[in-house]
Design an enzyme around this catalytic site. Structure first.
Site, PDB file in Angstrom:
ATOM      1  N   ASN A 100      77.106  80.273 -43.381  1.00  0.00           N
ATOM      2  CA  ASN A 100      77.177  80.611 -44.813  1.00  0.00           C
ATOM      3  C   ASN A 100      78.034  81.849 -45.069  1.00  0.00           C
ATOM      4  O   ASN A 100      77.620  82.791 -45.719  1.00  0.00           O
ATOM      5  CB  ASN A 100      75.772  80.767 -45.421  1.00  0.00           C
ATOM      6  CG  ASN A 100      74.927  81.813 -44.715  1.00  0.00           C
ATOM      7  OD1 ASN A 100      75.159  82.128 -43.554  1.00  0.00           O
ATOM      8  ND2 ASN A 100      73.941  82.349 -45.408  1.00  0.00           N
ATOM      9  N   ASP A 149      67.337  86.159 -37.230  1.00  0.00           N
ATOM     10  CA  ASP A 149      67.803  85.880 -38.595  1.00  0.00           C
ATOM     11  C   ASP A 149      68.420  87.140 -39.194  1.00  0.00           C
ATOM     12  O   ASP A 149      68.181  87.479 -40.354  1.00  0.00           O
ATOM     13  CB  ASP A 149      66.697  85.327 -39.493  1.00  0.00           C
ATOM     14  CG  ASP A 149      67.273  84.730 -40.780  1.00  0.00           C
ATOM     15  OD1 ASP A 149      68.511  84.649 -40.892  1.00  0.00           O
ATOM     16  OD2 ASP A 149      66.485  84.348 -41.668  1.00  0.00           O
ATOM     17  N   HIS A 173      67.100  75.021 -41.986  1.00  0.00           N
ATOM     18  CA  HIS A 173      66.364  75.934 -42.874  1.00  0.00           C
ATOM     19  C   HIS A 173      65.525  75.034 -43.780  1.00  0.00           C
ATOM     20  O   HIS A 173      66.061  74.354 -44.652  1.00  0.00           O
ATOM     21  CB  HIS A 173      67.346  76.777 -43.689  1.00  0.00           C
ATOM     22  CG  HIS A 173      66.686  77.718 -44.642  1.00  0.00           C
ATOM     23  ND1 HIS A 173      66.921  79.076 -44.642  1.00  0.00           N
ATOM     24  CD2 HIS A 173      65.797  77.517 -45.644  1.00  0.00           C
ATOM     25  CE1 HIS A 173      66.207  79.659 -45.588  1.00  0.00           C
ATOM     26  NE2 HIS A 173      65.510  78.728 -46.220  1.00  0.00           N
ATOM     27  N   PHE A 199      76.798  87.012 -39.568  1.00  0.00           N
ATOM     28  CA  PHE A 199      77.709  88.151 -39.395  1.00  0.00           C
ATOM     29  C   PHE A 199      78.730  88.279 -40.534  1.00  0.00           C
ATOM     30  O   PHE A 199      79.598  89.148 -40.495  1.00  0.00           O
ATOM     31  CB  PHE A 199      78.394  88.111 -38.037  1.00  0.00           C
ATOM     32  CG  PHE A 199      77.512  88.594 -36.893  1.00  0.00           C
ATOM     33  CD1 PHE A 199      76.305  89.244 -37.132  1.00  0.00           C
ATOM     34  CD2 PHE A 199      77.896  88.408 -35.572  1.00  0.00           C
ATOM     35  CE1 PHE A 199      75.500  89.693 -36.079  1.00  0.00           C
ATOM     36  CE2 PHE A 199      77.107  88.855 -34.516  1.00  0.00           C
ATOM     37  CZ  PHE A 199      75.907  89.490 -34.765  1.00  0.00           C
ATOM     38  N   ARG A 200      78.669  87.395 -41.514  1.00  0.00           N
ATOM     39  CA  ARG A 200      79.352  87.614 -42.820  1.00  0.00           C
ATOM     40  C   ARG A 200      80.872  87.568 -42.787  1.00  0.00           C
ATOM     41  O   ARG A 200      81.492  87.853 -43.805  1.00  0.00           O
ATOM     42  CB  ARG A 200      78.936  88.954 -43.437  1.00  0.00           C
ATOM     43  CG  ARG A 200      77.442  89.235 -43.487  1.00  0.00           C
ATOM     44  CD  ARG A 200      76.692  88.203 -44.255  1.00  0.00           C
ATOM     45  NE  ARG A 200      75.330  88.611 -44.576  1.00  0.00           N
ATOM     46  CZ  ARG A 200      74.394  87.732 -44.936  1.00  0.00           C
ATOM     47  NH1 ARG A 200      74.657  86.430 -45.001  1.00  0.00           N
ATOM     48  NH2 ARG A 200      73.186  88.163 -45.231  1.00  0.00           N
ATOM     49  N   HIS A 244      62.971  79.835 -38.430  1.00  0.00           N
ATOM     50  CA  HIS A 244      62.085  80.811 -39.088  1.00  0.00           C
ATOM     51  C   HIS A 244      60.833  80.203 -39.746  1.00  0.00           C
ATOM     52  O   HIS A 244      60.694  80.220 -40.960  1.00  0.00           O
ATOM     53  CB  HIS A 244      62.842  81.711 -40.064  1.00  0.00           C
ATOM     54  CG  HIS A 244      63.912  81.064 -40.903  1.00  0.00           C
ATOM     55  ND1 HIS A 244      63.763  79.859 -41.509  1.00  0.00           N
ATOM     56  CD2 HIS A 244      65.148  81.519 -41.236  1.00  0.00           C
ATOM     57  CE1 HIS A 244      64.860  79.582 -42.167  1.00  0.00           C
ATOM     58  NE2 HIS A 244      65.719  80.553 -42.021  1.00  0.00           N
TER      59      HIS A 244
HETATM   60  O1  DOR Z   1      66.871  85.520 -46.258  1.00  0.00           O
HETATM   61  C1  DOR Z   1      67.807  84.855 -45.878  1.00  0.00           C
HETATM   62  N1  DOR Z   1      69.049  85.369 -45.818  1.00  0.00           N
HETATM   63  N2  DOR Z   1      67.612  83.598 -45.520  1.00  0.00           N
HETATM   64  C2  DOR Z   1      68.635  82.767 -45.294  1.00  0.00           C
HETATM   65  O2  DOR Z   1      68.418  81.624 -45.056  1.00  0.00           O
HETATM   66  C3  DOR Z   1      70.025  83.238 -45.405  1.00  0.00           C
HETATM   67  C4  DOR Z   1      70.101  84.674 -45.181  1.00  0.00           C
HETATM   68  C5  DOR Z   1      71.419  85.267 -45.584  1.00  0.00           C
HETATM   69  O3  DOR Z   1      72.456  84.726 -45.184  1.00  0.00           O
HETATM   70  O4  DOR Z   1      71.426  86.277 -46.284  1.00  0.00           O
END
Ligand code: DOR
Length: 443
Positions: A96, A306, A181, A65-66, A235
């Site tokens: 992340n 994801d 992952h 969700f950034r 995934h």
């Molecule tokens: O494609 C992906 N995007 N795989 C990930 O593991 C992280 C994710 C992202 O945070 O953009």
């Protein structure tokens, strides 16, 4: 005097622990309080479910969700709104962000940001890194923590644990299932030239090939077994990994995503370009078939979205500078209902993969089934509705979906989060009342 309930869901076909049944549902204090004919009962609110199937709300155990730091792509308010638009009632969010979710203060910051802004219930993963490895056993027990997440290969953001010695330390520090992952960082680096030379996302599954995923999956399962620690491999994309994981179900649980179950290379890259780019990549139809077989035979425990939004502008950068990931939290249920309509899985399997499965493997307290005393988290779906998924319907901040233009049969009509009607007929209602999910291991 009849009974009184906060909410009565009337006239639906309900997915009860004993199978589908025509029954009303009474909800009190956010929990399922009664089944049966509640026609005589008083209701604070009534939801008409006639013609609808009442399923446990979807628990999506992998979204990004950034927030904080990358709110131009997504934020907690929009991401959770997208969730309830799609029948999702609980999400687990990934670490992340910027800053990374590494310490107690980072986790608490996300929980505070969610108060009064999250439309659904939530929990946050803490990222494993060399710098916080000694604190992981403490961190994973904090309220609102979904557990520990490990990136073995570089993806979006800087989280990375690529050495077996550090992975072993991570696995030795704590007890809960670790989400992983699995892509092998050394092999990713060795093969990066493939992406650069190709200059087109069709090379993505060649750069990040099956061997890259399989190597990392084998490493983490071996390390998990040595440490006596359960792992959840996120995934999964290939036939080879599914065959391997089917031999290690005592230690490893398995996720796959709707992107990998619905799209196939090379078609998706020719049609969608970098919009279809994600890590690990969407592979060819042979692998997609193997994922469906692994759904049917029970190798797969959960389906996650994801959900990994990036802006269209970012996606337009020349590959491989284009970022990996696509939105998905809102499309899980429509796509799965459509796959069910096409005969690819049963309703029982769908429900297990999206609610009971995540509940079981993460030990979520009181969620994931429609039973007395459990949270009234519901997705009311019309199994026969024919609709088209469009960018305009997407509530995510990024405003697009790789499935734009796809016609589906089956649609979420209403979403109930602990007895509150959060979505009805494609509109969110009232106010965001999402709260932290609770776990058996940390009650
Ligand atoms: O494609 C992906 N995007 N795989 C990930 O593991 C992280 C994710 C992202 O945070 O953009």
């Amino acid at each position: 005097m009849g009974e009184r309930y906060d909410l009565v869901v009337r006239g639906g076909t309900v997915f009860t622990p004993s199978g589908l049944a025509a029954t009303d549902l009474g909800v009190t204090g956010g929990k399922i309080a009664a089944f049966g004919d509640l026609g005589a009962a008083e209701a604070g609110e009534t939801l008409d479910a006639s013609g609808l199937t009442v399923l446990p709300g979807v628990i999506d155990s992998q979204v990004h969700f950034r927030e904080p730091g990358l709110e131009h792509k997504e934020d907690i308010a929009h991401g959770t709104k997208a969730a309830v638009m799609g029948g999702v009632t609980t999400i687990f969010e990934m670490p992340n962000t910027s800053p990374l979710t590494l310490y107690q203060a980072d986790l608490e910051d996300k929980l505070i940001r969610s108060q009064g802004r999250a439309w659904c219930d939530h929990a946050y993963f803490v990222g494993a890194s060399e710098e916080n490895v000694d604190e992981l056993a403490m961190l994973e027990r904090l309220p609102g923590c979904a557990g520990v997440k490990v990136f073995m290969g570089s993806s979006t953001g800087s989280l990375l644990v690529d050495k077996d010695a550090v992975l072993a330390q991570v696995l030795a520090n704590g007890r809960r299932r670790v989400a992983v992952h699995a892509e092998d960082e050394d092999r990713l680096r060795e093969r990066q030239h493939i992406a650069k030379q190709a200059g087109h996302p069709r090379a993505h599954p060649e750069w990040r090939d099956v061997e890259c995923a399989l190597r990392a999956t084998k490493r983490i399962v071996k390390l998990g077994r040595e440490a006596g620690r359960p792992v959840h491999v996120l995934h999964i994309t290939s036939a080879e990994e599914m065959a391997f994981l089917a031999q290690h179900k005592d230690v490893a649980t398995v996720e796959t995503t709707l992107n990998h179950l619905t799209m196939a290379a090379p078609e998706c890259y020719e049609r969608l370009g970098a919009k279809a780019q994600m890590n690990p990549p969407v592979r060819d139809a042979g692998h997609r078939d193997a994922l469906w077989r692994a759904i049917a035979d029970g190798t797969v425990d959960v389906i996650g979205s994801d959900h990994a939004p990036h802006t269209l502008e970012e996606k337009q950068r020349d590959y491989p500078a284009s970022p990996s990931g696509m939105p998905g939290v809102q499309t899980v249920l429509p796509l799965l209902l459509d796959h069910m309509h096409q005969g690819r899985l049963t309703l029982e399997r769908l429900v297990d993969l999206t609610s009971a499965g995540p509940q079981r493997i993460f030990g979520i307290a009181g969620k994931g089934r429609i039973a007395l005393g459990w949270d009234a988290d519901l997705a009311l779906v019309d199994l026969k509705a024919e609709r088209t998924i469009t960018d305009a319907w997407i509530a995510s901040k990024c405003g697009w979906t790789p499935f734009d233009g796809m016609s589906v049969t089956g649609w979420p009509i209403a979403t109930v989060v602990r007895g509150h009607v959060a979505m009805r007929e494609d509109e969110v209602l009232a106010t965001p009342i999402g709260a932290p999910a609770r776990f058996w291991s940390t009650l």
